[in-house]
Design a protein around this motif. Structure first.
Motif, PDB file in Angstrom:
ATOM      1  N   THR A  17       0.819  -1.222   0.000  1.00  0.00           N
ATOM      2  CA  THR A  17       0.000   0.000   0.000  1.00  0.00           C
ATOM      3  C   THR A  17       0.846   1.262   0.000  1.00  0.00           C
ATOM      4  O   THR A  17       0.332   2.350  -0.131  1.00  0.00           O
ATOM      5  N   GLU A 128      -4.395   7.301   0.109  1.00  0.00           N
ATOM      6  CA  GLU A 128      -4.961   6.828   1.365  1.00  0.00           C
ATOM      7  C   GLU A 128      -4.337   5.492   1.765  1.00  0.00           C
ATOM      8  O   GLU A 128      -3.953   4.695   0.906  1.00  0.00           O
ATOM      9  N   SER A 129      -4.255   5.262   3.049  1.00  0.00           N
ATOM     10  CA  SER A 129      -3.763   3.989   3.562  1.00  0.00           C
ATOM     11  C   SER A 129      -4.798   3.426   4.530  1.00  0.00           C
ATOM     12  O   SER A 129      -5.187   4.111   5.480  1.00  0.00           O
ATOM     13  N   PRO A 130      -5.249   2.211   4.328  1.00  0.00           N
ATOM     14  CA  PRO A 130      -6.119   1.593   5.334  1.00  0.00           C
ATOM     15  C   PRO A 130      -5.333   1.321   6.604  1.00  0.00           C
ATOM     16  O   PRO A 130      -4.113   1.505   6.656  1.00  0.00           O
ATOM     17  N   VAL A 131      -6.018   0.883   7.639  1.00  0.00           N
ATOM     18  CA  VAL A 131      -5.355   0.640   8.922  1.00  0.00           C
ATOM     19  C   VAL A 131      -4.299  -0.451   8.771  1.00  0.00           C
ATOM     20  O   VAL A 131      -4.561  -1.526   8.234  1.00  0.00           O
ATOM     21  N   GLN A 132      -3.095  -0.134   9.235  1.00  0.00           N
ATOM     22  CA  GLN A 132      -2.003  -1.103   9.248  1.00  0.00           C
ATOM     23  C   GLN A 132      -1.550  -1.290  10.687  1.00  0.00           C
ATOM     24  O   GLN A 132      -1.177  -0.324  11.363  1.00  0.00           O
ATOM     25  N   HIS A 174      -3.756  11.993   9.143  1.00  0.00           N
ATOM     26  CA  HIS A 174      -2.911  10.837   9.457  1.00  0.00           C
ATOM     27  C   HIS A 174      -3.147  10.485  10.924  1.00  0.00           C
ATOM     28  O   HIS A 174      -3.100  11.363  11.799  1.00  0.00           O
ATOM     29  N   SER A 185      -0.845   1.315  15.491  1.00  0.00           N
ATOM     30  CA  SER A 185      -1.358   1.146  14.136  1.00  0.00           C
ATOM     31  C   SER A 185      -1.404   2.507  13.461  1.00  0.00           C
ATOM     32  O   SER A 185      -1.343   3.552  14.119  1.00  0.00           O
ATOM     33  N   TYR A 186      -1.531   2.499  12.141  1.00  0.00           N
ATOM     34  CA  TYR A 186      -1.512   3.748  11.360  1.00  0.00           C
ATOM     35  C   TYR A 186      -2.505   3.670  10.216  1.00  0.00           C
ATOM     36  O   TYR A 186      -2.717   2.611   9.617  1.00  0.00           O
ATOM     37  N   CYS A 187      -3.129   4.803   9.923  1.00  0.00           N
ATOM     38  CA  CYS A 187      -3.896   4.934   8.683  1.00  0.00           C
ATOM     39  C   CYS A 187      -3.922   6.402   8.286  1.00  0.00           C
ATOM     40  O   CYS A 187      -3.629   7.290   9.096  1.00  0.00           O
ATOM     41  N   ARG A 189      -6.489   9.064   5.728  1.00  0.00           N
ATOM     42  CA  ARG A 189      -7.678   9.182   4.883  1.00  0.00           C
ATOM     43  C   ARG A 189      -7.904  10.638   4.492  1.00  0.00           C
ATOM     44  O   ARG A 189      -7.659  11.557   5.273  1.00  0.00           O
ATOM     45  N   ASP A 274      -9.491   3.503  12.216  1.00  0.00           N
ATOM     46  CA  ASP A 274      -9.773   4.045  10.887  1.00  0.00           C
ATOM     47  C   ASP A 274     -10.546   5.352  11.007  1.00  0.00           C
ATOM     48  O   ASP A 274     -11.155   5.653  12.045  1.00  0.00           O
TER      49      ASP A 274
END
Length: 609
Positions: A17, A128-132, A174, A185-187, A189, A274
């Motif tokens: 991602t 965008e990055s979903p939850v990691q 962020h 965790s990180y995301c 949007r 998220d």
């Protein structure tokens, strides 16, 4: 990077991602075709606008958020089956190409709006990055630092077809969720503003960019084009035109994302960390005008204080207050002789402190080819002291303070039984250097301004000299009350931030944490220890519990390490300014604007509308 005096390094791997620069991927859009916190202006050179301006391509179209019960987004799409609308759309597109896009080719862009500079390096946008989950943590996350750190920033979804200012990008938040046992965790949007949704559906820019494009006669043409498209039903500006890319504040169960070109947008943080855009927030239909990016929430009463400025009609400025339940209790017209750019303000226990500075709006300048945002050397900078009990603004007291342009204020309070007002802010020179090129180097000095309400006199004192100090915070418990410590970004490499400074306002001592060679960050976020572990049933705090322990807590900030092309979230103890932890980000986090921290209590009582 050092943690507890030991040299350590992140060893994260890049996931599928991760997109270092989305403008390097295939362009799936068709081109043709506000104001917030800081701008790139590293030198005086001029670049020439040409096809190379739009040579960076877009990534694949960003996938929308999965639908949830709480998501409520604008959903406007013109019916182009209507022959009249179809014809109007073609005609307006042709007008845009012939009289705007083609005309700007071959003309120079100042560095303040040159997209090859404004979107270079770690200012370039990301997807965008979903939850990691399962992020690598070096050192430790303090057990009581349990919640979510969120930071706003400008992240253009579409490549610029011409000029671009950093403030013009679409809002992206962020979020880093921190939990016990070194879990993180990180995301990230986009905030799904009305503007974002319509431009994403069209695959092109439809709304004019206030800072970079509304200049001169071309700016007037862009405004005319915008209103013509709206009149023909090709776009719908009725639900807002802003980008929500600057401020973030938690109020009455809602995280609000703001920029002063619109109302705030309500964003919810889900249980997994998220981010979901709930929608544009008008305080239950109590306000219908743009609000500035830096409201103030009183830590004792829970009241929400904010301003709204208008560049076209009187009153040019309004003050609003909402109680802790979100009910409007004040709407005061503040008398100003001309429209002024007011990005921030301050509060004390009894007063609202309103800056009336020398950066003003003069729309007539557009007719002669200039910018509507101007520095007026003939105007005297002053502060208005408005009682929180004033219902009509007639009792406001104005006190002049020369050379006092502050883009951001850190705190303010009363002294000598209310006779004196003390204001802490970062005074910038030249005042308009954020928006225009200058041969002078930008100087940003942390200053103390004292206003005497009885005599009407003022003083201004530089607290820290020889160091650029911008965007900072105090303990949230003490906003509007006397503070000893402020936490500031060291911006000697302006606009990049080299480190964090803890300034003792009593003795002038500065404790510094420097990021190191080719490592830059942004605004430091101070999280008081008893704030992070808040178990109260209210957003209000007992200020007496904070006295004597003002620097008990942590400082967190994103950092970009250019040596290894990696982004991190660093955690410092505020008392000794030493790093105790670092969360390695799974993908690049661009430089941004302002952030805040939500504790577990605040996360658990979030509202769905």
């Amino acid at each position: 990077m050092q943690v507890n005096n030991k040299l350590i390094a992140c060893s994260t791997t890049t996931t599928s991602t991760t997109i270092i620069n989305p403008f390097k991927h295939q362009n799936l859009y068709h081109s043709p075709l506000k104001i917030t916190c800081k701008v790139l202006n590293p030198s005086k050179n001029i670049r020439t606008a040409s096809a190379s301006i739009i040579s960076p391509s877009l990534p694949k179209i960003i996938e929308p958020l999965p639908k949830t019960q709480t998501e409520s987004l604008p959903n406007y799409k013109p019916n182009l089956n209507n022959p009249l609308q179809r014809l109007a759309s073609l005609a307006l597109d042709k007008f845009e190409k012939s009289f705007i896009l083609d005309q700007q080719k071959g003309h120079p862009f100042p560095k303040t709006v040159d997209p090859t500079i404004q979107l270079s390096g770690n200012y370039a946008p990301v997807q965008e990055s979903p939850v990691q989950t399962g992020l690598e943590v070096l050192g430790e996350i303090p057990p009581d630092l349990h919640g979510v750190y969120v930071r706003n920033g400008a992240n253009p979804m579409l490549p610029p077809s011409g000029a671009h200012h950093l403030f013009d990008g679409d809002g992206m938040i962020h979020a880093v969720k921190l939990g016990p046992g070194n879990k993180a965790s990180y995301c990230c949007r986009f905030t799904k503003t009305n503007r974002f949704v319509q431009e994403k559906a069209a695959g092109r820019q439809l709304f004019p960019k206030p800072v970079s494009e509304l200049h001169g006669q071309t700016g007037l043409l862009r405004l005319g084009l915008f209103y013509a498209r709206a009149a023909m039903g090709l776009i719908n500006p009725a639900r807002g035109t802003g980008v929500a890319n600057a401020g973030l504040v938690y109020f009455n169960g809602r995280l609000l994302a703001m920029s002063e070109d619109d109302l705030p947008y309500h964003v919810k943080i889900n249980g997994d960390g998220d981010l979901i855009t709930i929608g544009r927030f008008d305080f239950n239909e109590q306000v219908n005008c743009p609000l500035i990016a830096h409201p103030k929430v009183d830590p004792i009463t829970g009241d929400f204080h904010t301003l709204s400025y208008d560049v076209l009609r009187r009153p040019y400025l309004k003050y609003f207050r909402f109680d802790k339940w979100g009910q409007k209790s004040r709407e005061v017209h503040v008398p100003l002789p001309k429209p002024t750019m007011i990005h921030d303000f301050a509060i004390t226990q009894k007063y609202v402190i309103i800056p009336d500075n020398q950066v003003v709006f003069k729309l007539s300048e557009m007719v002669w080819g200039g910018s509507p945002l101007r520095f007026d050397p003939n105007k005297k900078a002053r502060f208005g002291i408005l009682s929180k009990e004033d219902t009509n603004g007639l009792k406001i007291k104005w006190i002049e303070v020369p050379n006092s342009f502050c883009f951001h204020f850190i705190n303010a309070w009363e002294e000598n039984e209310g006779r004196n007002i003390v204001i802490i802010g970062s005074c910038m020179s030249p005042p308009d250097s954020i928006f225009t090129e200058s041969d002078e180097p930008t100087q940003i000095e942390l200053c103390e301004m004292r206003l005497d309400l009885e005599t009407g006199k003022s003083t201004r004192r530089v607290i820290v000299s020889g160091m650029n100090l911008e965007v900072g915070q105090v303990s949230k418990h003490l906003l509007g009350r006397k503070t000893r410590y402020v936490y500031m970004a060291i911006a000697d490499s302006w606009p990049k931030c080299d480190g964090i400074a803890k300034v003792d306002l009593v003795n002038g001592k500065v404790s510094k944490y420097m990021y190191g060679h080719d490592r830059y960050g942004g605004e430091p976020c101070f999280v008081p220890a008893n704030y992070a572990n808040n178990n109260n049933n209210s957003d209000c705090y007992d200020v007496n519990n904070e006295l004597g322990n003002e620097d008990e807590g942590w400082i967190i900030s994103f950092v970009r390490d250019g040596n290894v092309e990696r982004s991190e979230l660093v955690i410092l103890t505020a008392k000794d300014m030493k790093q105790i932890g670092c969360v390695c980000m799974p993908s690049r986090v661009p430089y941004g604007f302002h952030g805040t921290f939500l504790d577990q209590k605040q996360l658990s009582v979030q509202k769905n509308n």
